[in-house]
Each structure stands twice: as C-alpha cells, then as structure tokens.
Design a protein around this motif. Structure first.
Motif, PDB file in Angstrom:
ATOM      1  N   UNK A   1       0.781  -1.224   0.000  1.00 20.46           N
ATOM      2  CA  UNK A   1       0.000   0.000   0.000  1.00 20.46           C
ATOM      3  C   UNK A   1       0.824   1.291   0.000  1.00 20.46           C
ATOM      4  N   UNK A   2       1.713   1.421   0.963  1.00 26.58           N
ATOM      5  CA  UNK A   2       2.438   2.685   1.100  1.00 26.58           C
ATOM      6  C   UNK A   2       3.353   3.006  -0.076  1.00 26.58           C
TER       7      UNK A   2
ATOM      8  N   UNK B   1      -3.894  -7.546  -7.995  1.00 26.06           N
ATOM      9  CA  UNK B   1      -2.607  -8.025  -7.495  1.00 26.06           C
ATOM     10  C   UNK B   1      -2.453  -7.568  -6.051  1.00 26.06           C
ATOM     11  N   UNK B   2      -2.985  -6.358  -5.817  1.00 21.56           N
ATOM     12  CA  UNK B   2      -2.900  -5.750  -4.497  1.00 21.56           C
ATOM     13  C   UNK B   2      -3.506  -6.598  -3.403  1.00 21.56           C
TER      14      UNK B   2
ATOM     15  N   UNK C   1      14.781   3.631  -3.535  1.00 23.25           N
ATOM     16  CA  UNK C   1      14.391   2.245  -3.741  1.00 23.25           C
ATOM     17  C   UNK C   1      12.920   2.002  -3.544  1.00 23.25           C
ATOM     18  N   UNK C   2      12.298   2.800  -2.678  1.00 14.24           N
ATOM     19  CA  UNK C   2      10.881   2.585  -2.379  1.00 14.24           C
ATOM     20  C   UNK C   2       9.985   2.830  -3.582  1.00 14.24           C
TER      21      UNK C   2
ATOM     22  N   UNK D   1       1.318   5.811  -7.620  1.00 15.34           N
ATOM     23  CA  UNK D   1       0.123   6.408  -8.211  1.00 15.34           C
ATOM     24  C   UNK D   1       0.382   7.887  -8.554  1.00 15.34           C
ATOM     25  N   UNK D   2       1.015   8.580  -7.620  1.00 19.00           N
ATOM     26  CA  UNK D   2       1.306   9.998  -7.842  1.00 19.00           C
ATOM     27  C   UNK D   2       2.344  10.148  -8.951  1.00 19.00           C
ATOM     28  N   UNK D   3       3.332   9.304  -8.863  1.00 20.20           N
ATOM     29  CA  UNK D   3       4.410   9.361  -9.835  1.00 20.20           C
ATOM     30  C   UNK D   3       3.891   9.106 -11.253  1.00 20.20           C
TER      31      UNK D   3
END
Length: 475
Positions: free
Chosen positions: A389-390, A472-473, A429-430, A396-398
RNA sequence: GUCUCCAUCGUCCAGUGGUUAGGACACAGCUCUUUCAAGGCUGCGACACGGGUUCAACUCCCGUUGGAGACGCCA
C-alpha cells in the motif's frame, strides 16, 4: 621452404574441442610463417566415416573462421596410392607378409598376458620361407603387411618436448596394410604427409607413440620425416582426456548455446599457450603475431567452462549492438520472438540494455522478454515486497507526473524520480523497485530509466495502470 | 602391467639461478548504485617430496611419488 601444415580429423564424430585447438595452432603457425594450412579428412575407416560428419567438420572450421588453404582432401580417394608403395617397401626387406589370423593372434596374446608380460607381435611370420609364402598365397590365405623393427633406438626432436626416444624393443612389428588391402592409419598418414609435402606435423601428444612407428615408415621410404610438435591434451575436470563422456565437446554445441567464435578461439588458444605477457583477450591477428612453440605448454590443461563463460560475456559486451542484432536473431526466433517484426532502433536499444549481463547469446531472449511480450506473471517475492500500500500510493502519484512528461527519455525520467524522492523524502528504492516489478514483472533487469525509455510512455503508463488497478494488491 | 609424456594458487597461464613468486577465471568480503548474472576495490590461495650441483635453487641433474597418454587388421 614454405611451411605446410595440416589438420587431419577423422569424420567419425563431431569436431571435438581438442581437434579445434589443434586446428587453431596449425592455423596460427601457418599464418605466422606465411605457410599453407591444409584440411585432410582421415576416412580410411570406411565403416565409421560418414559424409554428414565431414560436413559438420567443415562447418565447424568455418564457424571458427579457421580458413584452410587447400583441401578438403579425402584419404579414401587415394587408397591405391598407399598400396602402390608396397612393392618398393618390400624391396627394402623392411616389411613382411603376416598370415596370422585374428584368432591365432588372440590366443597367443592371451597366453602372454596371463604371464603378466607385455604383448608384442611375436614375429611368427617374419621368417616364413619363400615356399611357405607362395603356398599361402596360392591358397588365397589373407595376409597383412607388417613393418620389421630392427634393433636400436628411435628418436625425434619434438618442437615442444625436445628429444623423445624409445628403444626399438618396445615397438612392435606393426601392421600397415590390412588383409582387405586397405592402408591403416599410420601408413596412410605418412604417405599423405609425404605426398602433400607437409613440413610440420602439429597434433595432440596422444600421437607420440604413433610417431615412433611413423618414423620407421619414413626410414623405409628413404624420406626425411617432417618436424613434429606434440601438443598437450585438453583435459576435463577430472584431468582426464576431454571426451564425449566429459560433457560438451562438440564445437557446434558451443555455437548453438551462443558462444561467439572469437571468444571460443581466444579461450582455447589460451589452454596450452600464452602470448608471453598477461593478456587474456587477444584478436586472431595478435595470436598469429605472437605464436611460437616455445610458448606452448607441455602440461595438459583443463577446459574451464566458467572461464569460457567469462570470456564470452566479455566478447558480447564488446560487440556492437548492430552485430549482436544479427547474432541474436536466431536465438530469439527459437524463443518464439521475431525481432524483425519490431522497430529495429528499439531492438538495438534493448540489446544494448542487457549486453553487459549476458553470458551467452541465448541469454538475450529471456533477459529481454518483457520488452516484447506482455507480462505473464509478476515475481512473487517482488510483489510481496514492493506491491504494498504505502509504496503503491507513491507510484500512483508518480504515474501522474510521468503522464505530464513530454520528453520521455532516460534522463528526463530519472529527473522526475529524483525530484519526487527529494520532495517526499522517501528512499529511492521505495519507488524504483515497485516500478521495476510493475514494468517487467521482475526484481532485476536493465537500468530502470533506460528500460522505461525503451518501453515508451504509453506502455509504461499502461503497465503501471494495470498494476495499480488490478487485484494483485489483494494477494 | 609395459613404454612415453608431464608436475607453480581449485582452474588457465607468467616466472628460464638471486622476485614480497605475477596476472586471469572461480570463490569470499567490501563498495557503487535503481536491481542484477554488471562495474570498482580487497582478500583467500601454489612452487608434490627427497637427494644432489651451486655462494645461491621454483628455476639445472638424479630419484621417489602422483597424474596423464599410448599399447587395435580405430583414427
């Protein structure tokens, strides 16, 4: 005198790695001395020889780019020539007819072996009287021709080993013509090398014991033997002579797994020879320039697949994308991808993106599959680790920021990522890892930003959307 | 078994009387970094043994041991 050397494989199997290296050293020596390199097919064993194997040998040599100046010559075309020399040899008194049958020989041989003694032909037929011989001939008894070995010592000065000597009592009266009137190897070789004016016989050192016998044939012929250079053998990991049992020994098998011929040649050249310094990567021209027998080792060398792999990867990274494109095409085809159906510029970039990682040409399709096909499945561990999630919320923003990027190039994409990381304070990396998994389904691969540029904006957005909106989530 | 050849890191090669015995592959670790089978750095690691010769032997000689190859009417 012009140097004339030959490679003389027998078409009873594939072109063996060892034969390939022998061919290479012959080739290097010939080129170094402005001599001739000749191909001669040793097919006197008619039963085991075949046309297919001959073709494979020629194809192998061609692949290795060891171009021969003369040939291929076939020993089977010259059967009569060998036999023609028999009357002249007979006149010297150095050869004699032997009427012993296989069975008789076997029986006497076993008796000797039972006594734990070394067997050598017992010369039963050496002193047959003229009458006995005539009688046998009249009865059409089959016979072979043997060479009489006188007392003394036999020696030669090998270009690699120096003088090698053997007491004649250790050499048996060997056969040169079979009972079906065909020449046996040792005889055919000598006649051919003589007839073809071979100046240097360069071969594996498993031929040393043959050399003593051949020298006696030269002696009877009244001909000066050529120079000999006996190469150390190529060994397997058990340090035994490399053979079919050892694993892959067929030269074409290496081609088929995507070894570059230049890499292969470079690699085998260095088993048993050194350029004199610590160089590892050499062009064929450099090898020719530097080749010499006093730089050839006496000790057999192990064929180290790992080092071949390393060397091949070096050659791959050093090849141009354009060259690789052609080389890699059949491997893609086999994998089910026709790269010619894609934009060539794009494919060249794809090749470039992984060429430093590929060890064999056959690695390319797997390494780059996701560029050509939709992702079939996402790496399980990658999903667990990065599709959380995080991380996805950043993704999503990217995604939106990427949508607004007009110049979708490696550097611009990188800038977007860097800015985002700076702005939010998260670790690179995130966001990078989730993106990689989303775009390739994998946790490893080419440089991410380059990968994105190649994929193109539309595809990148499509794949990101697919991940962000799929279930997938919910795994 | 007989004969022949051979003997430096696990592997491939350098080293030809005086070297801290060198490089490469592999392996291990570190590092770079957006991953990796990539790059960079570091480390580990060898003169088979015993006699000679010599002021001096990894280098020359002999032997021992060990390994390999050849012992076909195969090539």
């Amino acid at each position: 005198m012009t140097v004339r050397v030959r490679i003389a494989p027998s078409p009873t199997g594939y072109l063996h790695v060892g034969t390939a290296r022998t061919a290479l050293y012959n080739f290097l020596f010939a080129r170094k001395n402005n001599g001739k390199f000749i191909l001669r097919i040793e097919d006197t064993d008619v039963e085991r020889s075949s046309k297919e194997m001959t073709d494979i040998i020629i194809e192998s040599l061609k692949w290795l780019k060891l171009e021969y100046d003369e040939g291929p010559f076939f020993q089977s075309d010259y059967f009569s020539h060998y036999i023609d020399h028999i009357p002249e040899l007979e006149k010297t008194g150095g050869i004699y007819r032997c009427f012993c049958t296989h069975e008789e020989l076997e029986e006497r041989k076993n008796k000797v072996i039972e006594q734990k003694k070394a067997w050598k032909y017992d010369r039963k037929c050496l002193n047959l009287s003229k009458e006995e011989i005539e009688k046998n001939l009249q009865e059409k008894k089959p016979y072979v021709w043997r060479v009489f070995i006188p007392e003394g010592k036999t020696y030669f000065d090998d270009l690699i080993h120096g003088r090698i000597e053997k007491d004649n009592s250790e050499i048996e009266d060997f056969i040169i013509v079979r009972s079906d009137n065909t020449p046996v190897y040792n005889f055919a070789v000598v006649i051919d090398d003589y007839r073809m004016e071979i100046t240097h016989v360069i071969r594996g050192d498993d031929h040393i014991s043959n050399t003593f016998k051949q020298i006696h044939i030269y002696r009877l012929l009244g001909v000066k033997p050529p120079e000999f250079a006996h190469l150390p053998l190529i060994l397997d990991e058990n340090k035994a002579k490399l053979s079919k049992r050892s694993g892959t020994v067929s030269v074409l098998a290496f081609r088929d797994m995507g070894v570059l011929p230049e890499a292969f040649v470079n690699f085998i050249a260095l088993i048993g020879w050194s350029p004199g310094d610590n160089r590892e990567i050499l062009t064929i021209d450099e090898m020719i320039e530097l080749f010499s027998f006093d730089r050839v080792a006496k000790k057999g060398g192990v064929f180290d697949y790992k080092k071949l792999e390393w060397m091949n990867s070096k050659y791959i990274t050093n090849s141009s994308d354009e060259k690789l494109y052609e080389l890699v095409k059949p491997f893609y085809k086999e994998y089910g991808i026709d790269i010619e159906k894609f934009d060539k510029e794009k494919v060249l970039k794809i090749i470039f993106s992984v060429k430093e990682k590929a060890r064999y040409l056959k690695d390319f399709p797997y390494l780059t599959e996701f560029f050509f096909n939709d992702i079939k499945e996402y790496d399980k561990k990658g999903v667990e680790k990065h599709f959380v999630e995080e991380k996805l919320k950043h993704l999503k923003v990217l995604k939106e920021e990427l949508k607004n990027l007009d110049d979708f190039s490696e550097h611009e994409i990188e800038r977007v990522f860097k800015n985002y990381v700076e702005k939010t304070g998260i670790k690179g990396g995130d966001i990078i890892h989730p993106t990689r998994v989303a775009l390739s389904g994998r946790t490893e691969g080419p440089s991410l930003f380059l990968m994105m540029e190649i994929l193109g904006k539309d595809e990148v957005l499509k794949r990101l959307t697919k991940v962000l909106e799929s279930d997938i989530l919910k795994i």
